[in-house]
Write an enzyme that holds these catalytic residues in place. Structure first.
Site, mmCIF file in Angstrom:
data_model
loop_
_atom_site.group_PDB
_atom_site.id
_atom_site.type_symbol
_atom_site.label_atom_id
_atom_site.label_comp_id
_atom_site.label_asym_id
_atom_site.label_seq_id
_atom_site.Cartn_x
_atom_site.Cartn_y
_atom_site.Cartn_z
ATOM 1 N N ASP A 12 6.304 33.387 -70.393
ATOM 2 C CA ASP A 12 7.027 34.676 -69.626
ATOM 3 C C ASP A 12 8.118 35.489 -70.637
ATOM 4 O OD1 ASP A 12 8.919 32.453 -69.991
ATOM 5 O OD2 ASP A 12 9.619 32.732 -67.986
ATOM 6 N N PHE B 104 6.918 38.281 -76.818
ATOM 7 C CA PHE B 104 7.698 37.950 -78.252
ATOM 8 C C PHE B 104 8.507 39.168 -78.646
ATOM 9 C CE2 PHE B 104 4.278 34.810 -78.263
ATOM 10 C CZ PHE B 104 5.258 33.706 -78.581
ATOM 11 N N HIS C 174 4.158 25.995 -80.883
ATOM 12 C CA HIS C 174 5.056 27.369 -80.879
ATOM 13 C C HIS C 174 6.005 27.525 -82.087
ATOM 14 C CE1 HIS C 174 7.815 29.814 -78.497
ATOM 15 N NE2 HIS C 174 6.724 30.111 -77.585
ATOM 16 N N TYR D 51 11.467 37.274 -72.271
ATOM 17 C CA TYR D 51 12.931 36.562 -72.491
ATOM 18 C C TYR D 51 13.749 36.888 -71.031
ATOM 19 C CZ TYR D 51 11.572 36.921 -77.320
ATOM 20 O OH TYR D 51 10.830 36.833 -78.411
#
Length: 225
Positions: free
Chosen positions: A64, A77, A186, A66
């Site tokens: 989702d 990102f 991640h 920031y």
């Protein structure tokens, strides 16, 4: 109805008419009206505006947006120019340099990737300020899962980059043997040392694209944005 200036308009036309999406829209209106939600409502679909369906070469799937001020702008990102680079993106830059030699830039704006066919998709397209994953139950995943299915059904090969457990759970939806799936932990500081570093996603993606006669991505970001 959302309007796109590209082929997503026709591809998603029926999705926007479904009851779940109409319900999602009403919930979103309420969320924006009564609290702080990121990104700005006019940036929710920037991934789709920036990368047409026919132009998608690589999908980088995030969870989702920031949830801090001035960060999210609709591309997974990526952060807006002038915003401090988040830790996960710093680690992506480290791997980018180690993998293909791209010197890290001092911004986190990934629009040049999107312009080349890197579809920067989050599973949820919105989030409450300061509350990670707070919109996961609004209905976004029903929508973005359908987007992934439509990309899976494409004849042209696509690279799906799945970082972290959340993204990797989408692997079962990618069944077309024409596509390439690249999995890794991640890039978060909590997990990057457990297999993200050294995974070489950028060179592997480009090698696959070139093998299939597709122009590779110039992953090195411009210094000026």
């Amino acid at each position: 109805m959302i309007h796109f200036e590209n082929d997503w308009e026709e591809i998603l036309e029926d999705e926007f008419k479904k009851p779940y999406y109409r319900e999602l829209r009403e919930k979103l209106k309420d969320e924006y009206r009564h609290g702080t939600v990121y990104p700005d409502m006019y940036d929710l679909y920037n991934a789709f505006h920036s990368t047409a369906f026919k132009d998608v070469k690589v999908v980088i799937l995030g969870q989702d947006p920031y949830h801090g001020p001035g960060q999210a702008h609709g591309l997974s990102f990526s952060v807006l120019p002038g915003t401090k680079i988040p830790p996960s993106l710093k680690n992506i830059y480290k791997e980018l340099e180690a993998d293909i030699g791209c010197t890290p830039v001092d911004h986190g704006y990934l629009k040049s990737w999107a312009d080349q066919g890197v579809f920067l998709l989050n599973s949820s397209l919105s989030v409450r300020a300061g509350q990670a994953n707070s919109h996961k139950d609004l209905g976004w995943e029903t929508f973005t899962d359908e987007v992934i299915r439509k990309l899976n059904d494409r004849e042209e090969p696509v690279v799906f980059i799945l970082w972290g457990n959340f993204a990797r759970r989408k692997k079962s939806m990618i069944t077309n043997p024409k596509h390439l799936i690249l999995e890794a932990p991640h890039p978060s500081p909590l997990s990057a040392d457990h297999g993200f570093f050294g995974s070489k996603p950028f060179s592997r993606a480009n090698a696959f694209l070139q093998e299939n006669g597709i122009e590779p991505i110039n992953w090195c970001l411009p210094e000026d944005v």
